[in-house]
Design a protein around this motif. Structure first.
Motif, PDB file in Angstrom:
ATOM      1  N   UNK A   7      66.491  87.109  50.161  1.00  0.00           N
ATOM      2  CA  UNK A   7      66.239  87.767  48.882  1.00  0.00           C
ATOM      3  C   UNK A   7      67.279  88.842  48.608  1.00  0.00           C
ATOM      4  N   UNK A   8      67.748  89.514  49.645  1.00  0.00           N
ATOM      5  CA  UNK A   8      68.782  90.529  49.497  1.00  0.00           C
ATOM      6  C   UNK A   8      70.083  89.889  49.049  1.00  0.00           C
ATOM      7  N   UNK A   9      70.459  88.754  49.643  1.00  0.00           N
ATOM      8  CA  UNK A   9      71.680  88.045  49.260  1.00  0.00           C
ATOM      9  C   UNK A   9      71.550  87.504  47.837  1.00  0.00           C
ATOM     10  N   UNK A  10      70.377  87.017  47.470  1.00  0.00           N
ATOM     11  CA  UNK A  10      70.160  86.511  46.120  1.00  0.00           C
ATOM     12  C   UNK A  10      70.307  87.596  45.072  1.00  0.00           C
ATOM     13  N   UNK A  11      69.812  88.789  45.386  1.00  0.00           N
ATOM     14  CA  UNK A  11      69.939  89.922  44.479  1.00  0.00           C
ATOM     15  C   UNK A  11      71.398  90.300  44.302  1.00  0.00           C
ATOM     16  N   UNK A  12      72.158  90.304  45.386  1.00  0.00           N
ATOM     17  CA  UNK A  12      73.586  90.617  45.303  1.00  0.00           C
ATOM     18  C   UNK A  12      74.315  89.583  44.459  1.00  0.00           C
ATOM     19  N   UNK A  13      73.956  88.308  44.610  1.00  0.00           N
ATOM     20  CA  UNK A  13      74.594  87.257  43.822  1.00  0.00           C
ATOM     21  C   UNK A  13      74.282  87.422  42.337  1.00  0.00           C
ATOM     22  N   UNK A  14      73.067  87.794  42.009  1.00  0.00           N
ATOM     23  CA  UNK A  14      72.695  87.992  40.604  1.00  0.00           C
ATOM     24  C   UNK A  14      73.503  89.143  40.014  1.00  0.00           C
ATOM     25  N   UNK A  15      73.636  90.218  40.757  1.00  0.00           N
ATOM     26  CA  UNK A  15      74.430  91.361  40.275  1.00  0.00           C
ATOM     27  C   UNK A  15      75.881  90.951  40.091  1.00  0.00           C
ATOM     28  N   UNK A  16      76.433  90.193  41.049  1.00  0.00           N
ATOM     29  CA  UNK A  16      77.821  89.734  40.929  1.00  0.00           C
ATOM     30  C   UNK A  16      78.000  88.824  39.725  1.00  0.00           C
ATOM     31  N   UNK A  17      77.035  87.949  39.468  1.00  0.00           N
ATOM     32  CA  UNK A  17      77.137  87.046  38.319  1.00  0.00           C
ATOM     33  C   UNK A  17      77.072  87.828  37.012  1.00  0.00           C
ATOM     34  N   UNK A  18      76.188  88.811  36.928  1.00  0.00           N
ATOM     35  CA  UNK A  18      76.124  89.641  35.720  1.00  0.00           C
ATOM     36  C   UNK A  18      77.430  90.395  35.506  1.00  0.00           C
ATOM     37  N   UNK A  19      77.997  90.926  36.577  1.00  0.00           N
ATOM     38  CA  UNK A  19      79.292  91.604  36.457  1.00  0.00           C
ATOM     39  C   UNK A  19      80.388  90.618  36.085  1.00  0.00           C
ATOM     40  N   UNK A  20      80.300  89.391  36.594  1.00  0.00           N
ATOM     41  CA  UNK A  20      81.295  88.369  36.276  1.00  0.00           C
ATOM     42  C   UNK A  20      81.239  87.992  34.801  1.00  0.00           C
ATOM     43  N   UNK A  21      80.074  88.048  34.198  1.00  0.00           N
ATOM     44  CA  UNK A  21      79.958  87.751  32.774  1.00  0.00           C
ATOM     45  C   UNK A  21      80.538  88.895  31.953  1.00  0.00           C
ATOM     46  N   UNK A  22      80.299  90.124  32.370  1.00  0.00           N
ATOM     47  CA  UNK A  22      80.811  91.279  31.632  1.00  0.00           C
ATOM     48  C   UNK A  22      82.303  91.502  31.865  1.00  0.00           C
ATOM     49  N   UNK A  23      82.732  91.391  33.111  1.00  0.00           N
ATOM     50  CA  UNK A  23      84.129  91.633  33.480  1.00  0.00           C
ATOM     51  C   UNK A  23      84.473  90.696  34.645  1.00  0.00           C
ATOM     52  N   UNK A  24      84.918  89.490  34.337  1.00  0.00           N
ATOM     53  CA  UNK A  24      85.099  88.466  35.362  1.00  0.00           C
ATOM     54  C   UNK A  24      85.926  88.889  36.585  1.00  0.00           C
ATOM     55  N   UNK A  25      87.055  89.571  36.435  1.00  0.00           N
ATOM     56  CA  UNK A  25      87.805  89.941  37.647  1.00  0.00           C
ATOM     57  C   UNK A  25      87.025  90.861  38.597  1.00  0.00           C
ATOM     58  N   UNK A  26      86.139  91.680  38.059  1.00  0.00           N
ATOM     59  CA  UNK A  26      85.338  92.558  38.918  1.00  0.00           C
ATOM     60  C   UNK A  26      84.376  91.742  39.778  1.00  0.00           C
ATOM     61  N   UNK A  27      83.751  90.735  39.191  1.00  0.00           N
ATOM     62  CA  UNK A  27      82.850  89.874  39.961  1.00  0.00           C
ATOM     63  C   UNK A  27      83.581  89.150  41.083  1.00  0.00           C
ATOM     64  N   UNK A  28      84.789  88.668  40.796  1.00  0.00           N
ATOM     65  CA  UNK A  28      85.579  87.979  41.819  1.00  0.00           C
ATOM     66  C   UNK A  28      86.035  88.968  42.886  1.00  0.00           C
TER      67      UNK A  28
END
Length: 63
Positions: A7-28
């Motif tokens: 669940x901790x890893x899933x939460x991190x992935x969701x945050x990364x995906x949201x950041x990737x939608x707002x600012x793709x290079x930051x998510x990567x």
């Protein structure tokens, strides 16, 4: 001490995906650091926002 529960890893992935939608290079960057994929994503984002988002989400979900 940080635990790596599913669940901790899933939460991190969701945050990364949201950041990737707002600012793709930051998510990567949060996923792989300043590697080749970061620079590819930066170029894709500058050429077109949507290709940058697709690449960022693909990098995040690929692992």
């Amino acid at each position: 001490m940080t635990t790596h529960t599913p669940s901790n890893e899933g939460t991190k992935d969701i945050i990364r995906i949201l950041l990737a939608i707002l600012l793709p290079p930051l998510g990567v960057f949060l996923q792989v650091g300043l590697g080749v994929h970061f620079w590819i994503n930066l170029i894709l984002t500058l050429l077109g926002y949507i290709p940058g988002i697709i690449h960022a989400v693909w990098i995040i979900l690929r692992r």
